[in-house]
Design an enzyme around this catalytic site. Structure first.
Site, mmCIF file in Angstrom:
data_model
loop_
_atom_site.group_PDB
_atom_site.id
_atom_site.type_symbol
_atom_site.label_atom_id
_atom_site.label_comp_id
_atom_site.label_asym_id
_atom_site.label_seq_id
_atom_site.Cartn_x
_atom_site.Cartn_y
_atom_site.Cartn_z
ATOM 1 N N ASP A 32 0.839 -1.189 0.000
ATOM 2 C CA ASP A 32 0.000 0.000 0.000
ATOM 3 C C ASP A 32 0.876 1.242 0.000
ATOM 4 O O ASP A 32 2.075 1.170 0.267
ATOM 5 C CB ASP A 32 -0.926 0.003 1.219
ATOM 6 C CG ASP A 32 -2.263 0.675 0.929
ATOM 7 O OD1 ASP A 32 -2.271 1.658 0.160
ATOM 8 O OD2 ASP A 32 -3.296 0.212 1.468
ATOM 9 N N TYR A 157 -13.597 5.606 -14.346
ATOM 10 C CA TYR A 157 -13.526 4.573 -13.310
ATOM 11 C C TYR A 157 -14.154 3.267 -13.810
ATOM 12 O O TYR A 157 -13.550 2.189 -13.719
ATOM 13 C CB TYR A 157 -14.249 5.049 -12.054
ATOM 14 C CG TYR A 157 -14.479 3.975 -11.017
ATOM 15 C CD1 TYR A 157 -13.469 3.598 -10.133
ATOM 16 C CD2 TYR A 157 -15.710 3.326 -10.921
ATOM 17 C CE1 TYR A 157 -13.671 2.608 -9.189
ATOM 18 C CE2 TYR A 157 -15.927 2.336 -9.979
ATOM 19 C CZ TYR A 157 -14.906 1.986 -9.116
ATOM 20 O OH TYR A 157 -15.118 0.992 -8.181
ATOM 21 N N LYS A 161 -12.466 -0.547 -14.587
ATOM 22 C CA LYS A 161 -12.966 -1.755 -13.932
ATOM 23 C C LYS A 161 -13.499 -2.761 -14.955
ATOM 24 O O LYS A 161 -13.341 -3.977 -14.795
ATOM 25 C CB LYS A 161 -14.057 -1.389 -12.925
ATOM 26 C CG LYS A 161 -13.547 -0.567 -11.740
ATOM 27 C CD LYS A 161 -12.488 -1.323 -10.941
ATOM 28 C CE LYS A 161 -12.082 -0.598 -9.685
ATOM 29 N NZ LYS A 161 -11.098 -1.348 -8.873
#
Length: 262
Positions: A32, A157, A161
């Site tokens: 991360d 977005y 995806k």
């Protein structure tokens, strides 16, 4: 005990997935931007390379699972970040540890979104991502879009995806032939930091899409509801599941697309 790596494991769905895997006795390596075992920026080529190199150093005997969960929403206000993190950060990292997954006949789980079936994505961008795969070219093309326009952000977005879901489907057969399964989860609206920071108009849009399992409640799904499915797909119990895009949205997709069975 298995060895799993996960991106975006410091918060939300990722953090709950880390928790569940550890409860089951597995070792988990969190990748991360902050608070990770490997702290890198997966939106940059350098960060991806560093993450891949470190995983090879830490896991010379292979990985049991790679969970690609890191991503940002269309409301983040940074269109290049949506492209670079959501799509290229995921695909590059997954491909980069494929050899580690082969060593242990491991599995890969990718987080997409249930919005991929709702028609908001731009298929020209999806095709560029899947068929060209040139990050610089895509980033140059999206300069025509307005970062302050929520509609543009959400469309981009969804495009990333959708491209991820298509990539999983295209990849599944060849990877499985070498003992590596790959699947995707498509979450609905989840109570995470990502949704908490959405604008009022964005939250109103979320509420316009009811979650059947939450009928009569003004609430979103909880991260654990998604994490449980991710952990299942990454486990031997799902050994017959490959190339699947599993909608984990409380029945929202079924409500909106009730005539679709495939």
């Amino acid at each position: 005990m298995g060895v799993f790596a996960i991106t975006g494991g410091s918060s939300g769905i990722g953090a709950k997935t880390v928790e569940l895997l550890k409860e089951r006795g597995h070792k988990v390596i969190n990748i991360d931007l902050k608070d990770g075992d490997i702290c890198v920026n997966l939106a940059s080529p350098e960060g991806r390379t560093e993450a891949i190199d470190k995983l090879h150093e830490m896991c010379p005997d292979g990985l049991d699972g790679m969970i690609c969960n890191a991503g940002v929403s269309g409301a983040c206000g940074n269109l290049p970040l949506i492209i670079s993190l959501n799509y290229f950060g995921t695909v590059t990292l997954a491909n980069g540890v494929y050899d580690l997954l082969k060593k242990k006949h491991g599995t890969c789980v990718v987080t997409t979104s249930n919005t991929i079936s709702q028609g908001a994505g731009r298929m020209d961008y999806v095709d560029l991502l899947n068929n060209i795969g040139d990050e610089r070219r895509v980033l140059n093309l999206i300069k025509e879009l307005d970062s302050s326009n929520l509609s543009d952000g959400n469309s981009l977005y969804v495009s990333t995806k959708y491209a991820l879901a298509r990539w999983v489907r295209r990849t599944a057969s060849s990877w499985a032939a070498n003992g590596v399964r790959i699947n995707a989860v498509a979450p609905g609206n989840v109570n995470t930091a990502m949704t908490a920071t959405m604008s009022t108009s964005a939250k109103m849009a979320l509420n316009a899409l009811p979650i059947p399992t939450k009928y009569g409640q003004e609430t979103l799904m909880e991260p654990e509801e998604i994490a449980e499915v991710i952990v299942f797909l990454a486990s031997p119990a799902a050994r017959g599941v490959n190339g699947n895009v599993m909608f984990v949205d409380g029945g929202t997709d079924a409500l909106l697309n009730s005539e679709k069975v495939y």
